[in-house]
Design an enzyme around this catalytic site. Structure first.
Site, PDB file in Angstrom:
ATOM      1  CB  SER A   1     -21.624 -10.081   5.654  1.00 40.05           C
ATOM      2  OG  SER A   1     -22.163  -9.244   6.651  1.00 40.05           O
TER       3      SER A   1
ATOM      4  CB  SER B   1     -24.044  -8.010   9.255  1.00 44.23           C
ATOM      5  OG  SER B   1     -23.230  -6.923   8.866  1.00 44.23           O
TER       6      SER B   1
ATOM      7  CB  THR C   1     -22.291  -4.397   2.577  1.00 42.98           C
ATOM      8  OG1 THR C   1     -20.903  -4.132   2.585  1.00 42.98           O
ATOM      9  CG2 THR C   1     -22.543  -5.818   2.082  1.00 42.98           C
TER      10      THR C   1
ATOM     11  CE  LYS D   1     -21.606   0.137   2.425  1.00 45.76           C
ATOM     12  NZ  LYS D   1     -20.599   0.508   3.403  1.00 45.76           N
TER      13      LYS D   1
ATOM     14  CG  ASN E   1     -24.767   1.756   6.527  1.00 49.07           C
ATOM     15  OD1 ASN E   1     -25.503   2.687   6.866  1.00 49.07           O
ATOM     16  ND2 ASN E   1     -24.010   1.109   7.391  1.00 49.07           N
TER      17      ASN E   1
ATOM     18  CG  ASP F   1     -20.881   2.477   6.469  1.00 48.94           C
ATOM     19  OD1 ASP F   1     -20.909   1.539   7.280  1.00 48.94           O
ATOM     20  OD2 ASP F   1     -21.179   2.348   5.266  1.00 48.94           O
TER      21      ASP F   1
ATOM     22  N   GLY G   1      -5.617   7.094   1.407  1.00 44.44           N
ATOM     23  CA  GLY G   1      -6.582   6.369   0.560  1.00 44.44           C
ATOM     24  C   GLY G   1      -7.907   7.101   0.527  1.00 44.44           C
TER      25      GLY G   1
ATOM     26  N   GLY H   1     -10.893   6.542  -2.321  1.00 48.70           N
ATOM     27  CA  GLY H   1     -11.744   5.363  -2.450  1.00 48.70           C
ATOM     28  C   GLY H   1     -13.119   5.612  -1.837  1.00 48.70           C
TER      29      GLY H   1
HETATM   30  P1  ATR Z   1     -13.091   1.707  -3.998  1.00 43.66           P
HETATM   31  O1  ATR Z   1     -13.890   0.778  -4.823  1.00 43.66           O
HETATM   32  O2  ATR Z   1     -13.678   2.014  -2.688  1.00 43.66           O
HETATM   33  O3  ATR Z   1     -12.603   2.932  -4.696  1.00 43.66           O
HETATM   34  P2  ATR Z   1     -10.429   0.483  -4.066  1.00 43.66           P
HETATM   35  O4  ATR Z   1     -10.318   0.495  -5.551  1.00 43.66           O
HETATM   36  O5  ATR Z   1     -10.102  -0.764  -3.349  1.00 43.66           O
HETATM   37  O6  ATR Z   1     -11.855   0.829  -3.534  1.00 43.66           O
HETATM   38  O7  ATR Z   1      -9.509   1.671  -3.519  1.00 43.66           O
HETATM   39  C1  ATR Z   1      -9.615   2.154  -2.224  1.00 43.66           C
HETATM   40  C2  ATR Z   1      -8.462   3.092  -1.967  1.00 43.66           C
HETATM   41  O8  ATR Z   1      -7.273   2.334  -1.854  1.00 43.66           O
HETATM   42  C3  ATR Z   1      -8.217   4.116  -3.063  1.00 43.66           C
HETATM   43  O9  ATR Z   1      -7.917   5.329  -2.453  1.00 43.66           O
HETATM   44  C4  ATR Z   1      -7.030   3.545  -3.803  1.00 43.66           C
HETATM   45  O10 ATR Z   1      -6.205   4.512  -4.431  1.00 43.66           O
HETATM   46  P3  ATR Z   1      -6.505   5.023  -5.938  1.00 43.66           P
HETATM   47  O11 ATR Z   1      -7.616   6.012  -5.802  1.00 43.66           O
HETATM   48  O12 ATR Z   1      -5.242   5.614  -6.370  1.00 43.66           O
HETATM   49  O13 ATR Z   1      -6.903   3.801  -6.713  1.00 43.66           O
HETATM   50  C5  ATR Z   1      -6.271   2.955  -2.642  1.00 43.66           C
HETATM   51  N1  ATR Z   1      -5.262   1.981  -3.088  1.00 43.66           N
HETATM   52  C6  ATR Z   1      -5.471   0.726  -3.530  1.00 43.66           C
HETATM   53  N2  ATR Z   1      -4.300   0.144  -3.821  1.00 43.66           N
HETATM   54  C7  ATR Z   1      -3.322   1.057  -3.541  1.00 43.66           C
HETATM   55  C8  ATR Z   1      -1.906   1.056  -3.605  1.00 43.66           C
HETATM   56  N3  ATR Z   1      -1.235  -0.027  -4.011  1.00 43.66           N
HETATM   57  N4  ATR Z   1      -1.253   2.165  -3.220  1.00 43.66           N
HETATM   58  C9  ATR Z   1      -1.913   3.257  -2.777  1.00 43.66           C
HETATM   59  N5  ATR Z   1      -3.251   3.324  -2.697  1.00 43.66           N
HETATM   60  C10 ATR Z   1      -3.949   2.251  -3.067  1.00 43.66           C
END
Ligand code: ATR
Length: 302
Positions: free
Chosen positions: A37, A39, A84, A88, A109, A124, A149, A152
């Site tokens: 981090s 921070s 973090t 959260k 956060n 955030d 994305g 996520g």
């Molecule tokens: P979190 O814990 O925040 O959900 P994560 O698993 O790292 O974090 O995923 C964050 C984002 O990255 C998600 O939208 C994930 O897509 P999925 O919902 O389909 O898992 C996206 N992501 C990670 N790898 C990917 C890849 N190879 N192609 C497209 N999206 C991807």
């Protein structure tokens, strides 16, 4: 000796916690892991410049132990903390009061310890809004936005912030289709009139939908690792686009590289890190203006 990372055991007593340190630990970032981090590098120079007798530390907290950490920090007279990954949601559940926007975002956060109360905020989302306005010169609500994305943790929070900011059109792109439905429902329930369009990366409509927006945001983890492709192919981009990648390490992701070649205005997640940090600091010290010192500190350590 001052440590790079402290644990709950170090919170046993003030004497243990502050051994070898000039200033008492009164602020912290809680994570698992937390050694990476930035921070402390952002917050400590602001504390020092303002002559505040406080140290900002990294505190490693195992999942499930947030309540214990909060209790102990309050007993030790901490002013507050940042929280973090992966804490959260847990942090929100363990506050005695939560700001309405943090409730809607579903995550806390930033925490203030005030007597018996533990007050939770989310900087955030607002930090993202400030970063966009700072980097591209228009308020977040003035844009139509595609989030790559969106399913996520970061993507969902940013999607909520976009709706709260009054964005007109929001295209939610995700690999896993199943995550889009519940997110759309959550956003629609806010009842704020944003046009919300869910789409997967495989859809034939993707390029056209991205091109119909003016701001593209990557909230996925694609681009973090060496050898990752760009999260969106070039056909999704046009030179008039503004492109924001929430990743800041590496500073130029494959998405930003291809957008840069096209002539798009680009920015990375460093500005979001900066603004969420400055807003957190202002929750602890409401009259402060931490942005300039933080920006300089971040530039130096980057
Ligand atoms: P979190 O814990 O925040 O959900 P994560 O698993 O790292 O974090 O995923 C964050 C984002 O990255 C998600 O939208 C994930 O897509 P999925 O919902 O389909 O898992 C996206 N992501 C990670 N790898 C990917 C890849 N190879 N192609 C497209 N999206 C991807």
């Amino acid at each position: 000796m001052m440590k790079l990372v402290y644990t709950l055991d170090d919170l046993e007593s003030r004497t243990t916690l502050d051994a070898g340190a000039g200033k008492p630990a009164r602020l912290a970032v809680l994570g698992w892991p937390v050694a990476h981090s930035a921070s402390p590098q952002m917050h400590q120079p602001v504390l020092d410049a303002a002559g505040i007798d406080a140290r900002y530390i990294r505190l490693e907290v195992e999942p499930g132990l947030i309540a214990k950490a909060f209790t102990r920090m309050r007993e030790l007279g901490f002013i507050g903390c940042n929280v973090t990954v992966p804490h959260k949601t847990d942090a929100l559940a363990n506050c005695t009061w939560v700001h309405p926007d943090a409730l809607v975002l579903g995550a806390v956060n930033t925490v203030n310890f005030e007597g018996e109360s533990i007050r939770g905020y989310n900087t955030d989302g607002p930090g993202f809004a400030s970063a966009i306005e700072d980097d591209f010169g228009l308020p977040l609500g003035a844009h139509s936005i595609a989030i790559a994305g969106a399913g996520g943790g970061a993507g969902q929070a940013i999607a909520v912030q976009c709706v709260l900011a009054g964005v007109k059109r929001l295209v939610l792109v995700n690999r896993t289709e199943e995550k889009l439905g519940p997110l759309v429902d959550r956003l629609m329930a806010l009842g704020l009139g944003t046009e919300i369009i869910p789409v997967t990366f495989g859809s034939v409509a993707l390029a056209e939908l991205c091109r119909s927006c003016d701001l593209i945001v990557n909230t996925s983890s694609v681009g973090l690792k060496a050898g990752d492709p760009s999260i969106l192919t070039e056909i999704c981009l046009r030179p008039e686009h503004m492109v924001y990648d929430t990743i800041y390490q590496p500073p130029v992701t494959p998405l930003l590289a291809s957008a840069g070649v096209l002539g798009c205005r680009c920015s990375n997640g460093l500005s979001m890190l900066l603004h969420q940090g400055a807003l957190a600091f202002q929750h602890w010290f409401p009259q402060s203006q931490p942005l300039a010192v933080m920006r300089a500190a971040l530039t130096q350590c980057g």
